[in-house]
Design an enzyme around this catalytic site. Structure first.
Site, mmCIF file in Angstrom:
data_model
loop_
_atom_site.group_PDB
_atom_site.id
_atom_site.type_symbol
_atom_site.label_atom_id
_atom_site.label_comp_id
_atom_site.label_asym_id
_atom_site.label_seq_id
_atom_site.Cartn_x
_atom_site.Cartn_y
_atom_site.Cartn_z
ATOM 1 N N SER A 123 -22.051 -39.986 -0.080
ATOM 2 C CA SER A 123 -21.965 -40.979 -1.161
ATOM 3 C C SER A 123 -20.524 -41.134 -1.589
ATOM 4 C CB SER A 123 -22.801 -40.509 -2.354
ATOM 5 O OG SER A 123 -22.572 -41.328 -3.482
ATOM 6 N N TYR A 142 -24.264 -33.842 -8.694
ATOM 7 C CA TYR A 142 -24.610 -34.780 -7.615
ATOM 8 C C TYR A 142 -23.360 -35.080 -6.779
ATOM 9 C CZ TYR A 142 -25.940 -38.933 -5.020
ATOM 10 O OH TYR A 142 -26.156 -39.833 -4.010
HETATM 11 N N1 LIG Z 1 -29.237 -45.552 -3.579
HETATM 12 C C1 LIG Z 1 -27.968 -45.281 -3.786
HETATM 13 O O1 LIG Z 1 -27.319 -45.887 -4.673
HETATM 14 C C2 LIG Z 1 -27.261 -44.254 -2.940
HETATM 15 C C3 LIG Z 1 -25.876 -44.308 -2.899
HETATM 16 C C4 LIG Z 1 -25.191 -43.367 -2.126
HETATM 17 C C5 LIG Z 1 -25.890 -42.415 -1.429
HETATM 18 N N2 LIG Z 1 -27.249 -42.364 -1.500
HETATM 19 C C6 LIG Z 1 -27.934 -41.315 -0.752
HETATM 20 O O2 LIG Z 1 -28.748 -41.914 0.232
HETATM 21 C C7 LIG Z 1 -29.844 -41.061 0.532
HETATM 22 C C8 LIG Z 1 -31.140 -41.863 0.419
HETATM 23 O O3 LIG Z 1 -31.234 -42.365 -0.900
HETATM 24 P P1 LIG Z 1 -32.176 -43.568 -1.310
HETATM 25 O O4 LIG Z 1 -31.384 -44.423 -2.231
HETATM 26 O O5 LIG Z 1 -32.811 -44.169 -0.123
HETATM 27 O O6 LIG Z 1 -33.215 -42.754 -2.231
HETATM 28 P P2 LIG Z 1 -34.830 -42.778 -2.302
HETATM 29 O O7 LIG Z 1 -35.355 -44.170 -2.194
HETATM 30 O O8 LIG Z 1 -35.155 -41.991 -3.534
HETATM 31 O O9 LIG Z 1 -35.272 -41.956 -1.004
HETATM 32 C C9 LIG Z 1 -34.974 -40.584 -0.883
HETATM 33 C C10 LIG Z 1 -35.758 -39.983 0.262
HETATM 34 O O10 LIG Z 1 -35.415 -38.582 0.338
HETATM 35 C C11 LIG Z 1 -36.612 -37.827 0.408
HETATM 36 N N3 LIG Z 1 -36.433 -36.524 -0.219
HETATM 37 C C12 LIG Z 1 -35.951 -36.256 -1.457
HETATM 38 N N4 LIG Z 1 -35.983 -34.927 -1.700
HETATM 39 C C13 LIG Z 1 -36.504 -34.354 -0.583
HETATM 40 C C14 LIG Z 1 -36.812 -33.013 -0.221
HETATM 41 N N5 LIG Z 1 -36.568 -31.974 -1.042
HETATM 42 N N6 LIG Z 1 -37.355 -32.775 0.998
HETATM 43 C C15 LIG Z 1 -37.621 -33.802 1.829
HETATM 44 N N7 LIG Z 1 -37.346 -35.097 1.557
HETATM 45 C C16 LIG Z 1 -36.806 -35.358 0.356
HETATM 46 C C17 LIG Z 1 -37.664 -38.654 -0.321
HETATM 47 O O11 LIG Z 1 -38.953 -38.362 0.191
HETATM 48 P P3 LIG Z 1 -40.107 -37.568 -0.589
HETATM 49 O O12 LIG Z 1 -39.971 -37.899 -2.036
HETATM 50 O O13 LIG Z 1 -41.364 -38.076 0.047
HETATM 51 O O14 LIG Z 1 -39.833 -36.148 -0.267
HETATM 52 C C18 LIG Z 1 -37.249 -40.075 0.080
HETATM 53 O O15 LIG Z 1 -37.852 -40.423 1.303
HETATM 54 C C19 LIG Z 1 -29.763 -39.886 -0.449
HETATM 55 O O16 LIG Z 1 -29.157 -38.795 0.198
HETATM 56 C C20 LIG Z 1 -28.860 -40.427 -1.546
HETATM 57 O O17 LIG Z 1 -28.166 -39.411 -2.224
HETATM 58 C C21 LIG Z 1 -27.951 -43.275 -2.226
#
Ligand SMILES: NC(=O)c1ccc[n+]([C@@H]2O[C@H](COP(=O)([O-])OP(=O)(O)OC[C@H]3O[C@@H](n4cnc5c(N)ncnc54)[C@H](OP(=O)(O)O)[C@@H]3O)[C@@H](O)[C@H]2O)c1
Length: 250
Positions: free
Chosen positions: A135, A148
């Site tokens: 990120s 975070y």
């Molecule tokens: N959205 C943003 O603004 C943003 C920006 C920069 C980086 N990111 C990063 O991008 C990645 C994906 O984020 P997203 O925005 O797509 O979030 P999201 O929609 O909340 O999806 C997160 C995914 O991670 C899984 N997950 C969370 N904790 C877990 C655990 N302990 N074990 C296994 N699976 C787990 C969740 O599945 P379950 O709940 O089914 O376990 C879900 O499928 C993350 O690493 C996040 O930090 C996001």
């Protein structure tokens, strides 16, 4: 190609899984929510293999990976370490220790545990690509990002250090560093289910979408094998990293 993606039950991971299967790849997709994995399986069919486990639980990881066909497991071409979360936006002195522990266990411990399981197979076949979803929070501080951001700085440095260790081994590593992205569950999770607060994050701004990140991942997968894209830092045009702030005595 055989592609293992963590966190496919929502957001980036879900879109990447859909697009990879549509592109003809076999996807092993993980998450903790079995019902959501079942929905994706129903949508994507035989070329999607769901695995239900928590990335912070090494025993569960080993058991889930052990249930895979061994030829498939030892021939994973691409590992996408996407599963992760932010919890809370309070200042460090008011943050929850439970939230901090969960972020560390998921974003850093979970990611290294997955890498530790899969990397030896890639090195053994002298071929592979690891894509870590970090990120911009790992590159620039912002208020309330405390742990975070620190976990994502860890991910970024781990990606760079992997590249160092993998010199001469034909295993590629790319660190993707996205800024503000909407259309995922990220902010609902961060604000512990407060949808109204989460939706305000995306008000009146053109944010990055899961499709944009998925497009980058598909582009990375298609790069020639002699090229390593080290880092991809991406923000919406509407966001900046400038943010130096001064507290003044008034
Ligand atoms: N959205 C943003 O603004 C943003 C920006 C920069 C980086 N990111 C990063 O991008 C990645 C994906 O984020 P997203 O925005 O797509 O979030 P999201 O929609 O909340 O999806 C997160 C995914 O991670 C899984 N997950 C969370 N904790 C877990 C655990 N302990 N074990 C296994 N699976 C787990 C969740 O599945 P379950 O709940 O089914 O376990 C879900 O499928 C993350 O690493 C996040 O930090 C996001």
């Amino acid at each position: 190609m055989n592609i293992l993606i963590t966190g496919v039950t929502a957001g980036f991971g879900r879109q990447i899984a859909i697009d990879c299967v549509k592109a003809g790849h076999i996807v092993i997709g993980t998450g903790r929510r079995a019902d959501k994995l079942g929905e994706i399986k129903a949508e994507l069919g035989d070329n999607f293999i769901p695995l239900c486990f928590d990335v912070s639980d090494l025993t569960a990881i080993k058991s889930a990976l052990g249930s895979l066909d061994q030829t498939l497991l030892t021939n994973i071409d691409v590992l996408i370490n996407n599963a992760g979360l932010a919890l809370g936006l309070e200042s460090a002195d008011k943050a929850s220790i439970d939230d901090w522990q969960t972020m560390i266990q998921t974003n850093t411990l979970g990611l290294v545990q997955m890498t530790h399981q899969i990397l030896p197979y890639m090195v053994a076949k002298n071929d592979g690509l690891i894509i870590n979803i970090s990120s911009t929070a790992g590159n620039y501080p912002y208020f309330g990002a405390n742990v975070y951001g620190a976990t994502k700085a860890f991910v970024t440095q781990f990606s760079l250090n992997l590249r160092a260790d993998l010199l001469g081994k034909n295993v590629r590593v790319t660190n993707i560093e996205p800024g503000l992205c909407g259309g995922t569950e990220f902010s609902n999770v961060r604000f512990h289910g407060d949808d109204e607060r989460a939706s305000k994050v995306y008000e009146n701004v053109e944010f990055i979408r899961p499709q944009d990140i998925s497009n980058m991942v598909l582009w990375l997968i298609d790069q020639p094998k002699h090229i390593n894209i080290n880092r991809l830092e991406v923000m919406p045009v509407a966001q900046t990293f400038a943010g130096l702030t001064v507290a003044r005595d008034l």
